[in-house]
Design a protein around this motif. Structure first.
Motif, PDB file in Angstrom:
ATOM      1  N   LEU A  54      -3.983  -2.030  -7.102  1.00  0.00           N
ATOM      2  CA  LEU A  54      -2.720  -1.939  -7.836  1.00  0.00           C
ATOM      3  C   LEU A  54      -2.476  -3.175  -8.694  1.00  0.00           C
ATOM      4  O   LEU A  54      -1.940  -3.070  -9.797  1.00  0.00           O
ATOM      5  N   ILE A  55      -2.887  -4.334  -8.203  1.00  0.00           N
ATOM      6  CA  ILE A  55      -2.777  -5.549  -9.015  1.00  0.00           C
ATOM      7  C   ILE A  55      -3.638  -5.393 -10.264  1.00  0.00           C
ATOM      8  O   ILE A  55      -3.205  -5.700 -11.377  1.00  0.00           O
ATOM      9  N   TYR A  56      -4.842  -4.874 -10.101  1.00  0.00           N
ATOM     10  CA  TYR A  56      -5.711  -4.662 -11.261  1.00  0.00           C
ATOM     11  C   TYR A  56      -5.098  -3.638 -12.222  1.00  0.00           C
ATOM     12  O   TYR A  56      -5.138  -3.809 -13.437  1.00  0.00           O
ATOM     13  N   ALA A  57      -4.494  -2.569 -11.663  1.00  0.00           N
ATOM     14  CA  ALA A  57      -3.866  -1.545 -12.506  1.00  0.00           C
ATOM     15  C   ALA A  57      -2.716  -2.123 -13.318  1.00  0.00           C
ATOM     16  O   ALA A  57      -2.510  -1.742 -14.469  1.00  0.00           O
ATOM     17  N   GLY A  58      -1.955  -3.039 -12.734  1.00  0.00           N
ATOM     18  CA  GLY A  58      -0.782  -3.588 -13.414  1.00  0.00           C
ATOM     19  C   GLY A  58      -1.052  -4.790 -14.288  1.00  0.00           C
ATOM     20  O   GLY A  58      -0.421  -4.959 -15.333  1.00  0.00           O
ATOM     21  N   TRP A  59      -1.981  -5.631 -13.868  1.00  0.00           N
ATOM     22  CA  TRP A  59      -2.191  -6.889 -14.591  1.00  0.00           C
ATOM     23  C   TRP A  59      -3.616  -7.057 -15.114  1.00  0.00           C
ATOM     24  O   TRP A  59      -3.915  -8.051 -15.768  1.00  0.00           O
ATOM     25  N   GLY A  60      -4.492  -6.140 -14.807  1.00  0.00           N
ATOM     26  CA  GLY A  60      -5.864  -6.235 -15.287  1.00  0.00           C
ATOM     27  C   GLY A  60      -6.559  -7.478 -14.758  1.00  0.00           C
ATOM     28  O   GLY A  60      -6.329  -7.914 -13.632  1.00  0.00           O
ATOM     29  N   GLU A  61      -7.372  -8.080 -15.592  1.00  0.00           N
ATOM     30  CA  GLU A  61      -8.139  -9.271 -15.205  1.00  0.00           C
ATOM     31  C   GLU A  61      -7.236 -10.459 -14.853  1.00  0.00           C
ATOM     32  O   GLU A  61      -7.618 -11.312 -14.061  1.00  0.00           O
ATOM     33  N   ALA A  62      -6.041 -10.492 -15.421  1.00  0.00           N
ATOM     34  CA  ALA A  62      -5.114 -11.587 -15.114  1.00  0.00           C
ATOM     35  C   ALA A  62      -4.767 -11.602 -13.628  1.00  0.00           C
ATOM     36  O   ALA A  62      -4.468 -12.653 -13.067  1.00  0.00           O
ATOM     37  N   GLY A  63      -4.834 -10.441 -12.977  1.00  0.00           N
ATOM     38  CA  GLY A  63      -4.537 -10.362 -11.554  1.00  0.00           C
ATOM     39  C   GLY A  63      -5.578 -11.032 -10.677  1.00  0.00           C
ATOM     40  O   GLY A  63      -5.307 -11.368  -9.520  1.00  0.00           O
ATOM     41  N   SER A  64      -6.773 -11.250 -11.209  1.00  0.00           N
ATOM     42  CA  SER A  64      -7.814 -11.921 -10.426  1.00  0.00           C
ATOM     43  C   SER A  64      -7.852 -13.426 -10.686  1.00  0.00           C
ATOM     44  O   SER A  64      -8.629 -14.150 -10.078  1.00  0.00           O
ATOM     45  N   PRO A  66      -6.952 -17.182 -10.247  1.00  0.00           N
ATOM     46  CA  PRO A  66      -6.483 -17.918  -9.056  1.00  0.00           C
ATOM     47  C   PRO A  66      -5.007 -18.314  -9.125  1.00  0.00           C
ATOM     48  O   PRO A  66      -4.367 -18.495  -8.095  1.00  0.00           O
ATOM     49  N   ASP A  67      -4.462 -18.430 -10.326  1.00  0.00           N
ATOM     50  CA  ASP A  67      -3.058 -18.795 -10.473  1.00  0.00           C
ATOM     51  C   ASP A  67      -2.110 -17.605 -10.310  1.00  0.00           C
ATOM     52  O   ASP A  67      -0.902 -17.781 -10.266  1.00  0.00           O
ATOM     53  N   PHE A  68      -2.668 -16.402 -10.224  1.00  0.00           N
ATOM     54  CA  PHE A  68      -1.822 -15.208 -10.093  1.00  0.00           C
ATOM     55  C   PHE A  68      -1.169 -15.187  -8.711  1.00  0.00           C
ATOM     56  O   PHE A  68      -1.826 -15.385  -7.697  1.00  0.00           O
ATOM     57  N   ASP A  69       0.132 -14.939  -8.689  1.00  0.00           N
ATOM     58  CA  ASP A  69       0.888 -14.880  -7.434  1.00  0.00           C
ATOM     59  C   ASP A  69       0.894 -13.434  -6.930  1.00  0.00           C
ATOM     60  O   ASP A  69       1.559 -12.586  -7.514  1.00  0.00           O
ATOM     61  N   PRO A  70       0.164 -13.143  -5.840  1.00  0.00           N
ATOM     62  CA  PRO A  70       0.081 -11.764  -5.359  1.00  0.00           C
ATOM     63  C   PRO A  70       1.404 -11.198  -4.843  1.00  0.00           C
ATOM     64  O   PRO A  70       1.545  -9.991  -4.713  1.00  0.00           O
ATOM     65  N   THR A  71       2.385 -12.063  -4.601  1.00  0.00           N
ATOM     66  CA  THR A  71       3.689 -11.545  -4.163  1.00  0.00           C
ATOM     67  C   THR A  71       4.391 -10.798  -5.295  1.00  0.00           C
ATOM     68  O   THR A  71       5.327 -10.042  -5.048  1.00  0.00           O
ATOM     69  N   ARG A  72       3.916 -10.994  -6.523  1.00  0.00           N
ATOM     70  CA  ARG A  72       4.492 -10.264  -7.656  1.00  0.00           C
ATOM     71  C   ARG A  72       4.342  -8.761  -7.459  1.00  0.00           C
ATOM     72  O   ARG A  72       5.222  -7.997  -7.855  1.00  0.00           O
ATOM     73  N   LEU A  73       3.229  -8.330  -6.853  1.00  0.00           N
ATOM     74  CA  LEU A  73       3.044  -6.897  -6.617  1.00  0.00           C
ATOM     75  C   LEU A  73       4.109  -6.371  -5.668  1.00  0.00           C
ATOM     76  O   LEU A  73       4.731  -5.346  -5.933  1.00  0.00           O
ATOM     77  N   GLY A  74       4.346  -7.064  -4.580  1.00  0.00           N
ATOM     78  CA  GLY A  74       5.360  -6.627  -3.621  1.00  0.00           C
ATOM     79  C   GLY A  74       6.739  -6.532  -4.251  1.00  0.00           C
ATOM     80  O   GLY A  74       7.472  -5.567  -4.012  1.00  0.00           O
ATOM     81  N   GLU A  75       7.074  -7.516  -5.072  1.00  0.00           N
ATOM     82  CA  GLU A  75       8.368  -7.502  -5.753  1.00  0.00           C
ATOM     83  C   GLU A  75       8.462  -6.315  -6.716  1.00  0.00           C
ATOM     84  O   GLU A  75       9.489  -5.640  -6.785  1.00  0.00           O
ATOM     85  N   LEU A  76       7.374  -6.061  -7.429  1.00  0.00           N
ATOM     86  CA  LEU A  76       7.361  -4.960  -8.380  1.00  0.00           C
ATOM     87  C   LEU A  76       7.429  -3.606  -7.665  1.00  0.00           C
ATOM     88  O   LEU A  76       8.152  -2.704  -8.100  1.00  0.00           O
ATOM     89  N   MET A  77       6.711  -3.471  -6.558  1.00  0.00           N
ATOM     90  CA  MET A  77       6.740  -2.216  -5.807  1.00  0.00           C
ATOM     91  C   MET A  77       8.132  -1.982  -5.221  1.00  0.00           C
ATOM     92  O   MET A  77       8.613  -0.843  -5.170  1.00  0.00           O
ATOM     93  N   LYS A  78       8.805  -3.037  -4.822  1.00  0.00           N
ATOM     94  CA  LYS A  78      10.180  -2.911  -4.324  1.00  0.00           C
ATOM     95  C   LYS A  78      11.088  -2.413  -5.447  1.00  0.00           C
ATOM     96  O   LYS A  78      11.932  -1.533  -5.244  1.00  0.00           O
ATOM     97  N   THR A  79      10.921  -2.963  -6.640  1.00  0.00           N
ATOM     98  CA  THR A  79      11.717  -2.548  -7.792  1.00  0.00           C
ATOM     99  C   THR A  79      11.469  -1.077  -8.124  1.00  0.00           C
ATOM    100  O   THR A  79      12.412  -0.317  -8.366  1.00  0.00           O
ATOM    101  N   ILE A  80      10.204  -0.669  -8.119  1.00  0.00           N
ATOM    102  CA  ILE A  80       9.878   0.735  -8.392  1.00  0.00           C
ATOM    103  C   ILE A  80      10.509   1.634  -7.337  1.00  0.00           C
ATOM    104  O   ILE A  80      11.106   2.664  -7.661  1.00  0.00           O
ATOM    105  N   SER A  81      10.407   1.244  -6.080  1.00  0.00           N
ATOM    106  CA  SER A  81      11.016   2.032  -4.996  1.00  0.00           C
ATOM    107  C   SER A  81      12.520   2.147  -5.176  1.00  0.00           C
ATOM    108  O   SER A  81      13.098   3.208  -4.944  1.00  0.00           O
ATOM    109  N   GLU A  82      13.160   1.060  -5.591  1.00  0.00           N
ATOM    110  CA  GLU A  82      14.608   1.084  -5.807  1.00  0.00           C
ATOM    111  C   GLU A  82      14.981   2.054  -6.924  1.00  0.00           C
ATOM    112  O   GLU A  82      16.001   2.741  -6.841  1.00  0.00           O
TER     113      GLU A  82
END
Length: 131
Positions: A54-64, A66-82
Motif C-alpha cells: 500500500l505504501i508503494y501504491a500511494g507513494w511509489g518509489e518515495a515510499g522506499s 529511508p526518510d519516508f515515515d511509515p506511520t503516514r500510511l496508518g494516518e492515511l488509512m484512518k482518514t480513508i476509513s473516516e
C-alpha cells in the motif's frame, strides 16, 4: 475511467474525490495518495494487501526512501476509513487485518459512459477536513 463502488460511489482518480451518484452526500475530497491507495484497493477488492504494497501504491518509489515515515500510511488509512464511515449504508468498507494488511470490501465496476459525465459535471463538494 472512474470506478463505481457498491453501485453508488464514484471514485474519480483524476480529481481525487468520491461522488455520490444519488446526490445525497456532498462530494468528498481525498489526498492524492489516498486516491491512489483506494484506487489500487478498488481494482483488487476483497484481497488483503500488506503495508509495504500500500505504501508503494500511494507513494511509489518515495515510499522506499529511508526518510519516508511509515506511520503516514496508518494516518492515511484512518482518514480513508473516516470518510467511508461518514457515508450512509451501502458504503465501501476498509478492513484491517492485524499483521497482514488492509482490504477493501466493496462491489466494484467500471463507470458507464453516462456515469462518467456525472464526474465531469460534479461541481458540488464538501470536505471532511481532508486536504
Amino acid at each position: 475511467m472512474p470506478l463505481i463502488l457498491n453501485n453508488r460511489w464514484m471514485l474519480s482518480v483524476k480529481s481525487n474525490k468520491i461522488i455520490d451518484l444519488e446526490y445525497r452526500v456532498d462530494t468528498q475530497f481525498l489526498q492524492p495518495e489516498a486516491t491512489l491507495i483506494v484506487s489500487f484497493l478498488a481494482e483488487n477488492p476483497f484481497i488483503i494487501f500488506s503495508r509495504e504494497q500500500l505504501i508503494y501504491a500511494g507513494w511509489g518509489e518515495a515510499g522506499s526512501n529511508p526518510d519516508f515515515d511509515p506511520t503516514r500510511l496508518g494516518e492515511l488509512m484512518k482518514t480513508i476509513s473516516e470518510i467511508f464511515v461518514r457515508l450512509p449504508p451501502g458504503r465501501p468498507y476498509l478492513k484491517f487485518f492485524p499483521r497482514l494488511g488492509y482490504c477493501l470490501l466493496a462491489d466494484v465496476r467500471q463507470a458507464h459512459s453516462f456515469e462518467h459525465n456525472i464526474e465531469l459535471e460534479d461541481r458540488r463538494g464538501g470536505s471532511l477536513g481532508i486536504k
